[in-house]
Enzyme design. Structure first.
Site, mmCIF file in Angstrom:
data_model
loop_
_atom_site.group_PDB
_atom_site.id
_atom_site.type_symbol
_atom_site.label_atom_id
_atom_site.label_comp_id
_atom_site.label_asym_id
_atom_site.label_seq_id
_atom_site.Cartn_x
_atom_site.Cartn_y
_atom_site.Cartn_z
ATOM 1 C CB SER A 117 5.157 -41.378 28.960
ATOM 2 O OG SER A 117 3.908 -41.257 28.321
ATOM 3 C CB SER A 118 8.789 -43.082 31.248
ATOM 4 O OG SER A 118 9.964 -43.668 31.723
ATOM 5 C CB SER A 119 11.339 -39.360 33.196
ATOM 6 O OG SER A 119 11.875 -38.350 34.010
ATOM 7 C CB ALA A 134 4.529 -41.370 34.554
ATOM 8 C CG HIS A 170 8.972 -48.257 30.674
ATOM 9 N ND1 HIS A 170 8.481 -48.038 31.946
ATOM 10 C CD2 HIS A 170 9.602 -47.110 30.319
ATOM 11 C CE1 HIS A 170 8.811 -46.820 32.338
ATOM 12 N NE2 HIS A 170 9.488 -46.233 31.375
#
Ligand SMILES: *[C@@H]1O[C@H](CO)[C@@H](O)[C@H](O)[C@H]1NC(C)=O
Ligand SMILES: *[C@@H]1O[C@H](CO)[C@@H](O)[C@H](O)[C@H]1NC(C)=O
Ligand SMILES: *[C@@H]1O[C@H](CO)[C@@H](O)[C@H](O)[C@H]1NC(C)=O
Length: 303
Positions: free
Chosen positions: A146-148, A150, A287
């Site tokens: 997820s996020s970083s 991802a 996000h």
């Protein structure tokens, strides 16, 4: 910094605050354990592993990578993979970032290169150790985050296509989008975060190919989630990431095979560019696109 805090704020809502101790110890099934010696570790990324009590023979391996300000423990607590691991018998690797702010290095030349000596290299070595130690099935090795995490999922799919069969990225950016012109490690890239790094599918594909020159084997199939109301990594990153993987697989970004509204749930749209690349755009979601564990299991072929 503001962006990093935004990433934190959006995730604090979904993670719990369990305080399982993380002392150094041998791997014991059914507990999150740290592996302190796994061969060459070019960066200080920490290696945590969950081996299920219900481990199957020739198990699969899922690498589950945390967001900025996260950790192995927080992603273990806040994602469904440990439960799914007990259900399907695969092993989960939870890497933990060594950087202040604890985002992943997805910016340096080292990490954006196969065997380049960055965090991607360290995580790949965790995977190789696990395959060897548990006689894992090399056709069932997957990465998600997820996020970083991802962003790192896309980077690992690009730098280690020989290891990963599939990747699922929740709210990231294309591999090589967060690049640092001055070769900073774990550098923030506002241009990319703001969705202003735009390239053609062929150009984005070339960014991937250049991370492992002369590689001519198979590549992972990719599934990309992104929210239309993401203010931390702006939604154009979805479009650019779809261009990248459609480009890598030689699919037409402009003429996808199928676009289906309200799939997999109301307000989401699934776009299939070809058998190996699909995107899921979550209308009105910020996000934090919630992890769809059961769907992930289908995508990885466990369910
Ligand atoms: C940010 O990334 C873009 C590519 O996405 C790159 O062109 C640019 O130079 C990077 N910015 C910095 C400050 O390194
Ligand atoms: C792929 O690369 C390997 C290793 O460099 C080489 O031996 C092989 O001939 C290449 N195969 C093709 C089809 O180009
Ligand atoms: C980006 O993708 C979304 C979802 O497929 C789409 O609605 C939007 O029009 C795209 N944006 C651009 C600039 O192509």
């Amino acid at each position: 910094m503001r962006s990093v805090l935004a990433l934190l704020a959006s995730y604090l809502a979904v993670v719990s605050t369990s305080t399982t101790s993380l002392s150094k110890r041998a791997v014991s099934p059914g507990t999150l354990s740290q592996v302190t010696s796994f061969g060459n570790a070019p960066t200080k990324a920490a290696f945590y592993i969950y081996v299920p009590k219900a481990l199957v023979a020739a198990p699969g391996v899922v690498v589950a990578i945390h967001y900025c300000t996260g950790s192995a423990q927080l992603y273990y607590d806040g994602s469904p993979y440990k439960t799914l691991s007990e259900q399907y018998g695969f092993i989960v690797i939870y890497p933990s970032s060594p950087h202040s702010g604890t985002c992943w290095d997805v910016s340096s030349k080292a990490t954006l290169k196969h065997e380049g000596g960055g965090d991607s290299n360290t995580i790949a070595n965790m995977v190789k150790w696990t395959i060897n130690e548990y006689k894992a099935d090399t056709t069932k090795v997957f990465v998600t985050g997820s996020s970083s995490g991802a962003m790192m999922t896309n980077v690992l799919a690009a730098t280690y296509p020989d290891l990963f069969l599939a990747g699922i990225a929740y709210s990231g950016v294309p591999a090589g989008c967060f690049v640092s012109a001055s070769d900073g490690v774990d550098a923030w890239n506002g241009t990319c975060a703001n969705g202003q790094s735009s390239a053609t599918p062929a150009e984005w594909a070339q960014v991937v190919f250049d991370m492992y020159p002369n590689y001519n084997g198979t590549r992972p199939k990719m599934q990309i989630y992104h929210g239309s109301s993401d203010t931390a990594l702006l939604p154009n990153n979805y479009n650019e990431t779809m261009k990248q993987w459609a480009g890598v697989w030689g699919y037409s970004y402009d003429e996808p095979d199928a676009t289906k509204s309200n799939d997999p749930q109301s307000g989401y749209t699934r776009t299939t560019y070809g058998p190996m690349v699909e995107g899921i755009y979550a209308q009105g979601v910020g996000h934090t696109v919630p992890i769809r564990g059961a769907d992930d299991m289908k995508y990885f072929g466990f369910a």
